[in-house]
Design a protein around this motif. Sequence first.
Motif, PDB file in Angstrom:
ATOM      1  N   VAL A   1      12.994   3.576  14.921  1.00 36.81           N
ATOM      2  CA  VAL A   1      12.036   3.606  13.814  1.00 36.81           C
ATOM      3  C   VAL A   1      10.575   3.644  14.285  1.00 36.81           C
ATOM      4  N   SER A   2      10.357   3.633  15.582  1.00 38.80           N
ATOM      5  CA  SER A   2       8.982   3.579  16.104  1.00 38.80           C
ATOM      6  C   SER A   2       8.056   4.665  15.560  1.00 38.80           C
ATOM      7  N   PRO A   3       8.504   5.916  15.425  1.00 40.98           N
ATOM      8  CA  PRO A   3       7.583   6.924  14.880  1.00 40.98           C
ATOM      9  C   PRO A   3       7.111   6.601  13.455  1.00 40.98           C
ATOM     10  N   TYR A   4       7.945   5.944  12.681  1.00 42.04           N
ATOM     11  CA  TYR A   4       7.596   5.587  11.307  1.00 42.04           C
ATOM     12  C   TYR A   4       6.713   4.340  11.285  1.00 42.04           C
ATOM     13  N   VAL A   5       7.069   3.373  12.109  1.00 41.53           N
ATOM     14  CA  VAL A   5       6.248   2.163  12.232  1.00 41.53           C
ATOM     15  C   VAL A   5       4.841   2.550  12.692  1.00 41.53           C
ATOM     16  N   ALA A   6       4.756   3.484  13.640  1.00 40.23           N
ATOM     17  CA  ALA A   6       3.449   3.927  14.143  1.00 40.23           C
ATOM     18  C   ALA A   6       2.586   4.509  13.034  1.00 40.23           C
ATOM     19  N   GLN A   7       3.189   5.223  12.105  1.00 40.42           N
ATOM     20  CA  GLN A   7       2.427   5.784  10.980  1.00 40.42           C
ATOM     21  C   GLN A   7       1.812   4.663  10.137  1.00 40.42           C
ATOM     22  N   ALA A   8       2.602   3.618   9.893  1.00 40.48           N
ATOM     23  CA  ALA A   8       2.100   2.490   9.103  1.00 40.48           C
ATOM     24  C   ALA A   8       0.994   1.751   9.857  1.00 40.48           C
TER      25      ALA A   8
ATOM     26  N   VAL B   1      -2.372   3.423   9.613  1.00 36.91           N
ATOM     27  CA  VAL B   1      -3.073   3.123   8.353  1.00 36.91           C
ATOM     28  C   VAL B   1      -3.810   1.792   8.481  1.00 36.91           C
ATOM     29  N   ILE B   2      -3.140   0.801   9.045  1.00 35.25           N
ATOM     30  CA  ILE B   2      -3.764  -0.518   9.211  1.00 35.25           C
ATOM     31  C   ILE B   2      -4.977  -0.420  10.122  1.00 35.25           C
ATOM     32  N   ARG B   3      -4.827   0.261  11.240  1.00 33.89           N
ATOM     33  CA  ARG B   3      -5.939   0.386  12.197  1.00 33.89           C
ATOM     34  C   ARG B   3      -7.113   1.150  11.599  1.00 33.89           C
ATOM     35  N   GLU B   4      -6.831   2.159  10.806  1.00 37.78           N
ATOM     36  CA  GLU B   4      -7.894   2.952  10.188  1.00 37.78           C
ATOM     37  C   GLU B   4      -8.641   2.183   9.099  1.00 37.78           C
TER      38      GLU B   4
ATOM     39  N   ALA C   1      -1.921  -3.596   3.349  1.00 39.58           N
ATOM     40  CA  ALA C   1      -0.466  -3.756   3.439  1.00 39.58           C
ATOM     41  C   ALA C   1       0.226  -2.757   2.506  1.00 39.58           C
ATOM     42  N   GLY C   2      -0.288  -2.631   1.287  1.00 41.99           N
ATOM     43  CA  GLY C   2       0.274  -1.671   0.340  1.00 41.99           C
ATOM     44  C   GLY C   2       0.104  -0.238   0.794  1.00 41.99           C
ATOM     45  N   ASP C   3      -1.067   0.073   1.319  1.00 44.57           N
ATOM     46  CA  ASP C   3      -1.324   1.436   1.795  1.00 44.57           C
ATOM     47  C   ASP C   3      -0.405   1.800   2.960  1.00 44.57           C
ATOM     48  N   ALA C   4      -0.162   0.836   3.864  1.00 51.64           N
ATOM     49  CA  ALA C   4       0.718   1.091   5.007  1.00 51.64           C
ATOM     50  C   ALA C   4       2.144   1.350   4.535  1.00 51.64           C
ATOM     51  N   ALA C   5       2.612   0.571   3.558  1.00 47.08           N
ATOM     52  CA  ALA C   5       3.955   0.779   3.015  1.00 47.08           C
ATOM     53  C   ALA C   5       4.041   2.118   2.280  1.00 47.08           C
TER      54      ALA C   5
END
Length: 122
Positions: free
Chosen positions: A40-47, A50-53, A78-82
């Motif tokens: 799931v790392s590629p998907y976790v990385a996307q979230a 968002v947090i880092r940005e 948190a909502g945006d990342a999800a």
Amino acid sequence: MTFDRNAVKQEVPIDPETGKPYLNTVAAIQVSAHGTGSEVSPYVAQAIAVIRESGLPQETNALFTDVEGDLDDVLKVAGDAAKKLAMQGYRTSLVLHMDIRPGFTGQLTEKPALVDKILGDK
């Protein structure tokens, strides 16, 4: 305004820029997609992107990304990342653990430093 780490209750500070109460929050955020296979790392990385940005202070460890900021800002990120994963059609999980502590800032570094100091004193 002075804040006492040992006080049960604190006065809630007002943000001078917005005029609204500032509820400092440290949150552990974990977002993942389901049904994507064993990695799931590629998907976790996307979230995490968002947090880092978001510009909020953050740090990523093996299980969570810890974030600090005003309660409203932390909930939004948190909502945006999800949503980053959910809007792609994936079943998405969001784990959110928060410590809301009015009057305190810099807790991403101060809390671990305090524990290290306590452990060093033994």
